[in-house]
Design a protein around this motif. Structure first.
Motif, PDB file in Angstrom:
ATOM      1  N   LEU A  63       0.996  -0.807   0.328  1.00  0.00           N
ATOM      2  CA  LEU A  63       0.121  -0.540   0.151  1.00  0.00           C
ATOM      3  C   LEU A  63       0.864   1.026   0.161  1.00  0.00           C
ATOM      4  O   LEU A  63       0.573   2.436  -0.680  1.00  0.00           O
ATOM      5  CB  LEU A  63      -0.866  -0.432   1.002  1.00  0.00           C
ATOM      6  CG  LEU A  63      -1.894   1.023   1.136  1.00  0.00           C
ATOM      7  CD1 LEU A  63      -2.965   0.300   0.331  1.00  0.00           C
ATOM      8  CD2 LEU A  63      -2.694   0.308   2.438  1.00  0.00           C
TER       9      LEU A  63
ATOM     10  N   ARG B 176       2.575   1.949  -3.625  1.00  0.00           N
ATOM     11  CA  ARG B 176       1.310   2.584  -4.201  1.00  0.00           C
ATOM     12  C   ARG B 176       1.000   4.339  -3.921  1.00  0.00           C
ATOM     13  O   ARG B 176       0.785   4.879  -4.833  1.00  0.00           O
ATOM     14  CB  ARG B 176      -0.242   2.175  -4.408  1.00  0.00           C
ATOM     15  CG  ARG B 176      -0.653   0.912  -5.411  1.00  0.00           C
ATOM     16  CD  ARG B 176      -1.926   0.770  -5.550  1.00  0.00           C
ATOM     17  NE  ARG B 176      -2.657   0.556  -4.963  1.00  0.00           N
ATOM     18  CZ  ARG B 176      -3.222   0.435  -3.302  1.00  0.00           C
ATOM     19  NH1 ARG B 176      -2.891  -1.483  -3.514  1.00  0.00           N
ATOM     20  NH2 ARG B 176      -4.501   0.523  -2.506  1.00  0.00           N
ATOM     21  N   ALA B 177       0.832   4.247  -2.903  1.00  0.00           N
ATOM     22  CA  ALA B 177       0.761   5.865  -1.901  1.00  0.00           C
ATOM     23  C   ALA B 177       2.089   6.528  -2.564  1.00  0.00           C
ATOM     24  O   ALA B 177       1.502   8.168  -2.832  1.00  0.00           O
ATOM     25  CB  ALA B 177       0.456   5.651  -0.862  1.00  0.00           C
TER      26      ALA B 177
ATOM     27  N   ARG C 286      -7.528   1.339   0.656  1.00  0.00           N
ATOM     28  CA  ARG C 286      -6.732   2.880   0.118  1.00  0.00           C
ATOM     29  C   ARG C 286      -6.201   3.070   1.396  1.00  0.00           C
ATOM     30  O   ARG C 286      -5.238   4.630   0.503  1.00  0.00           O
ATOM     31  CB  ARG C 286      -7.871   3.655  -0.424  1.00  0.00           C
ATOM     32  CG  ARG C 286      -8.976   3.510  -1.377  1.00  0.00           C
ATOM     33  CD  ARG C 286     -10.049   4.310  -1.356  1.00  0.00           C
ATOM     34  NE  ARG C 286     -11.099   3.987  -2.550  1.00  0.00           N
ATOM     35  CZ  ARG C 286     -10.984   4.183  -3.996  1.00  0.00           C
ATOM     36  NH1 ARG C 286      -9.567   5.073  -3.963  1.00  0.00           N
ATOM     37  NH2 ARG C 286     -11.773   3.621  -5.178  1.00  0.00           N
ATOM     38  N   THR C 287      -5.912   2.754   2.288  1.00  0.00           N
ATOM     39  CA  THR C 287      -5.206   3.106   3.048  1.00  0.00           C
ATOM     40  C   THR C 287      -4.923   2.209   4.151  1.00  0.00           C
ATOM     41  O   THR C 287      -4.803   0.537   3.602  1.00  0.00           O
ATOM     42  CB  THR C 287      -6.137   4.352   4.154  1.00  0.00           C
ATOM     43  OG1 THR C 287      -6.906   3.431   5.473  1.00  0.00           O
ATOM     44  CG2 THR C 287      -6.403   4.872   3.939  1.00  0.00           C
TER      45      THR C 287
ATOM     46  N   GLN D 148      -7.920   0.221   6.086  1.00  0.00           N
ATOM     47  CA  GLN D 148      -8.541  -0.369   5.241  1.00  0.00           C
ATOM     48  C   GLN D 148      -8.059  -1.305   4.779  1.00  0.00           C
ATOM     49  O   GLN D 148      -8.425  -2.918   5.575  1.00  0.00           O
ATOM     50  CB  GLN D 148      -8.553   0.435   4.070  1.00  0.00           C
ATOM     51  CG  GLN D 148      -9.936   1.099   4.730  1.00  0.00           C
ATOM     52  CD  GLN D 148     -10.532   1.872   3.089  1.00  0.00           C
ATOM     53  OE1 GLN D 148      -9.642   0.982   2.328  1.00  0.00           O
ATOM     54  NE2 GLN D 148     -11.014   3.201   3.093  1.00  0.00           N
TER      55      GLN D 148
ATOM     56  N   ARG E 243      -3.305  -1.912  -8.552  1.00  0.00           N
ATOM     57  CA  ARG E 243      -3.841  -0.921  -8.997  1.00  0.00           C
ATOM     58  C   ARG E 243      -2.290  -0.272  -9.090  1.00  0.00           C
ATOM     59  O   ARG E 243      -1.342  -0.384  -7.891  1.00  0.00           O
ATOM     60  CB  ARG E 243      -5.254  -0.061  -8.385  1.00  0.00           C
ATOM     61  CG  ARG E 243      -6.071  -0.866  -9.004  1.00  0.00           C
ATOM     62  CD  ARG E 243      -6.684   0.333  -7.703  1.00  0.00           C
ATOM     63  NE  ARG E 243      -6.881  -0.383  -6.334  1.00  0.00           N
ATOM     64  CZ  ARG E 243      -7.238   0.327  -5.327  1.00  0.00           C
ATOM     65  NH1 ARG E 243      -8.304   0.905  -5.922  1.00  0.00           N
ATOM     66  NH2 ARG E 243      -7.218  -0.359  -4.315  1.00  0.00           N
TER      67      ARG E 243
ATOM     68  N   THR F 240      -3.042   4.661  -5.236  1.00  0.00           N
ATOM     69  CA  THR F 240      -3.921   4.752  -4.202  1.00  0.00           C
ATOM     70  C   THR F 240      -4.795   5.667  -4.848  1.00  0.00           C
ATOM     71  O   THR F 240      -4.328   7.217  -5.733  1.00  0.00           O
ATOM     72  CB  THR F 240      -3.835   4.956  -3.379  1.00  0.00           C
ATOM     73  OG1 THR F 240      -2.934   4.230  -2.732  1.00  0.00           O
ATOM     74  CG2 THR F 240      -5.090   5.026  -2.446  1.00  0.00           C
ATOM     75  N   ALA F 241      -5.937   5.448  -5.708  1.00  0.00           N
ATOM     76  CA  ALA F 241      -6.681   6.427  -6.182  1.00  0.00           C
ATOM     77  C   ALA F 241      -6.914   8.009  -4.643  1.00  0.00           C
ATOM     78  O   ALA F 241      -7.299   7.283  -4.041  1.00  0.00           O
ATOM     79  CB  ALA F 241      -7.667   6.465  -7.048  1.00  0.00           C
TER      80      ALA F 241
END
Length: 245
Positions: A74, A77-78, A156-157, A160, A241, A244-245
């Protein structure tokens, strides 16, 4: 898939892990602390102690690797690292299998240290060898890596990502045979446990407790776990992905 790109990514992930002292402390220190707690809880009952220690040597790597890898991916991605990586010829499978290899190596160190402490300091007694315990523990750790990477695609976080614990991890621990042998569960619960790969890893560990040599049942359980590892990594690649959108 490119072996050169994959191994380069393995080196990068290991380098990041080496400089992350909190994660290294979690991976190595947490199992030892928890094993010590278990020892003092059950020291008056050697038979129960041996059973619980052996099972936990397989559960701790699974749990910790799930946490570490889901959060690590994560962050990649972020921070935009994945976007930059995918501008190179590196593919999704290259990346995810590199994570599996890197954290598999970390899990080997973790499992070896924890198993050594369990046998030498806490007098764990099994008919089979400690090397087989390490093998199964690493397989369970890789299962945690695969499921962690898969679940991270839907978060996303970091908060999460942690929320997947009660959905993905805890049911597998509860139905692994730690608290109640699977054969003594209600019929439908035993059927559900059959679909839980961790339960087969725990079954393989319990084979080591009573058999001097690796049995067909041990290899069956190990094969199911490793098959689920590959499946989880492939599914993770399909759902990954870039940011992170």
């Amino acid at each position: 898939m490119s072996m050169a790109l994959m191994m380069s990514t393995v080196g990068r992930v290991l380098g990041q892990l080496r400089h992350d002292r909190r994660s290294v402390g979690l991976l190595i220190g947490a199992p030892l602390l928890l094993l010590t707690l278990i020892y003092f809880m059950f020291e008056e009952n050697g038979r129960v102690l041996d059973r619980v220690l052996l099972i936990m040597l397989g559960i701790f790597p699974f749990l910790l690797m799930f946490l570490v890898t889901s959060i690590a991916m994560l962050r990649e991605r972020a921070s935009g690292t994945l976007e930059r990586l995918f501008t190179t010829p590196l593919g999704k499978l290259d990346l995810l299998f590199a994570y599996g290899i890197a954290f598999g190596l970390a899990a080997t160190v973790q499992a070896t240290v924890a198993t050594t402490v369990a046998y030498w300091l806490f007098d764990l007694d099994t008919t089979g060898s400690g090397a087989l315990v390490v093998l199964i523990a690493v397989g369970n750790a890789l299962l945690g890596v695969g499921l962690g990477l898969l679940c991270s695609a839907f978060a996303r976080t970091e908060f999460q990502a942690v929320q997947f614990l009660p959905i993905v991890v805890l049911p597998q621990i509860l139905l692994s045979g730690l608290f109640v042998p699977r054969t003594q569960m209600a019929g439908w619960l035993e059927g559900v446990s059959e679909a839980m790969p961790l339960a087969h890893g725990v079954d393989a560990l319990q084979e080591i407790a009573v058999n001097a040599d690796a049995t067909a049942e041990l290899w069956r359980g190990y094969g199911i776990v490793m098959g689920c590892v590959v499946l989880a990594l492939v599914l993770a690649a399909a759902t990954l992905r870039r940011r992170t959108a």
